[in-house]
Design a protein around this motif. Sequence first.
Motif: not given
Length: 837
Positions: A400-409
């Motif tokens: 979940r956090k990876r998806v969030e990070l990807l969105d942020k990037l």
Amino acid sequence: MAETLATNNGVASAAASAVPIVPVGGSDGASGAGSVKPTLGAAEAQPAERMHLINEEQKFTPDLTSYLAKWNLIESGFGYNLCAVLGSQSTGKSTLLNRLFGTSFDVMDETRRQQTTKGIWLCRAMQAPLLVMDVEGTDGRERGEDQDFERKSALFSMASAECLIVNMWEIQVGLYQGANMGLLKTVFEVNLGLFQSARARSGSAARDKTLLFFVIRDHIGVTPLENLKNTLLHDLGRIWDSLSKPEGLESSQITDFFDFDFTTLPHKVLQPDEFEKQVVQLRQRFVERNNAKFVFRPEYHKRIPADGLPMYLGNIWEQVMTNKDLDLPTQQELLAQFRCDEIAGAAFTAFTSQIRTFRKPIEAGSILETLGQDMGAHRGSALAKFDKDASRYHQEVYKRKRVELLDKLNAALSPFFLGQLKNLHKVVLATFRTSVLDRLRGENYDFAEVVQGERAKALSRFAAASLAIRLSDTDWTTDEEQEQLREAIDGIADQCRADETKKMVAQIERGIKKITAEPTELALARPGPDMWDRILIAFKDALTSAEAAYLKKAKSFNCTDEENAVALSSLRRKSWQALRAKIDEQTADAVLSIKLRSVFEDRFRYDDEGVPRVWKPDDDIDGVFRKARDETLALIPVYARIEPSDPDLSVSIPSTSEDPAHAAQVERGEDEEFDFPSSLVLFTETRKADVSARFRKEADAYYVEAKRSTVSSIAQVPVWMYGVMVALGWNEFLAVVRSPLYFTFLLLLIASAYVVYRLNLSGPLVHISKTVAREAHRMADKALREHFAQPLPQPAILREDAAPALAPPIAVPARAPTKAAPAAMEEMELKERKAEQ
Ligand SMILES: Nc1nc2c(ncn2[C@@H]2O[C@H](COP(=O)(O)OP(=O)(O)OP(=O)(O)O)[C@@H](O)[C@H]2O)c(=O)[nH]1
């Protein structure tokens, strides 16, 4: 139950050969083993420094992270193990740990027998990535009845350690408190509550198992390990049965949550060598991963990466302290969330500083050729950093956090993507415009081909460049930008086409002007009833071929019929206006009066054969004059309006009011209003009257001149007068001949004439004389004109009222080529008149 147990009978019985034992710092004062040499193959040369994990005031240390770093474990991820020791006070726990793992825990001074370990200590094993917890002993006299801390510490150890070493002396086996059964009962109870929610969620008990490793010390060998083990298992089973189990776990077995292992160690003081040997054997089970009886099986691991351990253990302790139910999976999730956020934050910070370099050039309108690759690389390295550290945590949270990070990037990169697209749009459009204009230079090009070619090039360049900066795993699209670019390109193409059409129309218009100039000049210089016919024929011919030329070229412009109609209408109008300008130039006042005078002279001063007239007194000057003047006056209405004698030659050009396209141009201020009917009229009535009056005056001057020339011919000297002159001048002749002075003058005159003759100077002399005479004649002529320009009483035949009505327009015969008054003469006269004005 027996099947699930992992026992270690061999350890107790195996009296291995004497193996030297590690001297662990100075901490093992009781062993007195300073002489023995370590054979551990230790990664560390010295025992690691221990640290107080939970102090006597039950405070959790804030220094665990730095100690983990110091022990080279912070980066080890899951590559570490954690074990703890439980047992009664002063039963040799610290001694055992130091001997087994080369740790540096404090050991009791044998002479004083008082509590050594207070709180919980932590140390890294010397020979393996193993963290060892030395827990304050239970049942100590220092705490007395207060069992609060021993329960807390036992629960904490249970929640965090993969392997719980339960240290007891052989004589304690079978006891209840002495064997820590009371404590274990409490721990089992809380543990059941602890794992209840975990089981409900994961459905896997194996994963959450803990190993209880019983080390029975001071084993003298009378009671075999098997018996001791059975006694302990029996006691544990009884405890388990007596537990009040939570709902859903009523039928659960102790082995669903725990594995058991048992070993014995000889008396350390009485059998030191045996003790050391067996310690070495036991150590192998803790440190050798390829050992068949390796203690730390994967299912015991709590799956907490080393860098998350400080927070995890801190939270567990906090929950133990506040007596909240321990939900380890929740703790793991919370930890994972916290750590993943931390790791993502660190990765994102590094990422933003890397991508900062894109901002300036993109804002300045530049195109970064490697932007797509660079963005991908930076994003990839940020994700890799995140993956490396965060993937060890709770998988769902990590994903979940990876998806969030990807969105942020992606969100951070999006402005660069859009900025680059904008810049690309501008550059591609500018290149398209320049390339099209470059290729439209010169004559030999096909407009449609040029525009289509450049359009395709521009669009494919944009598509390729925008594709290069579109990253995977984004919702970035370029469709809208491509559509906008297409529209912009079409707009430029339309503008170019309009410009090209205008250019072509102007070029054709210039051609028409050139072609019609000479016939127009010629026709206006030789006026007559078919004057306009000749001009309009030339105009129509030129226009027809111009229209054909336009249509031929317009084909390559992909112009619509409507556009062609507008362009052709404009072409006709402009060509007509150009013709009209030429006509205006040729019928300006000065030019027109020369033309009229020329026509009049042709009729008045030359006869029908084109021979100059020499007026004699009996000539009908008045009749000839009247005829020539009237015929010339009759030309003025012909000049006044463009009207062909043949109606078929009429031209019709739509006025602005009939041409909506031109009306729109006029409204936009791009052109002036055009009225065709009024363009046919050259002279107003007033101007016609002015021209007539001026011409009459000029004609009158010719008339007077003609009259005067008859008077001078009448005044010729008769021949007899010369006889009279000789008779009367004879005396003067004799006087000259007889006078030496006069005679000398005569001789000088003759001599001069001779010299002139001999030197052939007669030509220049004659020329000078002629020039002087001509100048004198011009001056006299001017004086006469000025004199007659004054209002004088007119002869009856010249007065207006006596003049016959103007004759209808008549054909004016073309001037014979031998006649005078060529264009050069006209020009000279015009110049003279201008100079006079
Ligand atoms: N009988 C016996 N005594 C031992 C053994 N190992 C150590 N001792 C002695 O037991 C005493 C206590 O040793 P520690 O290792 O400090 O025991 P502990 O359980 O860690 O003590 P606390 O930390 O105070 O709970 C020391 O005097 C040791 O010499 C052993 O195997 N048998």
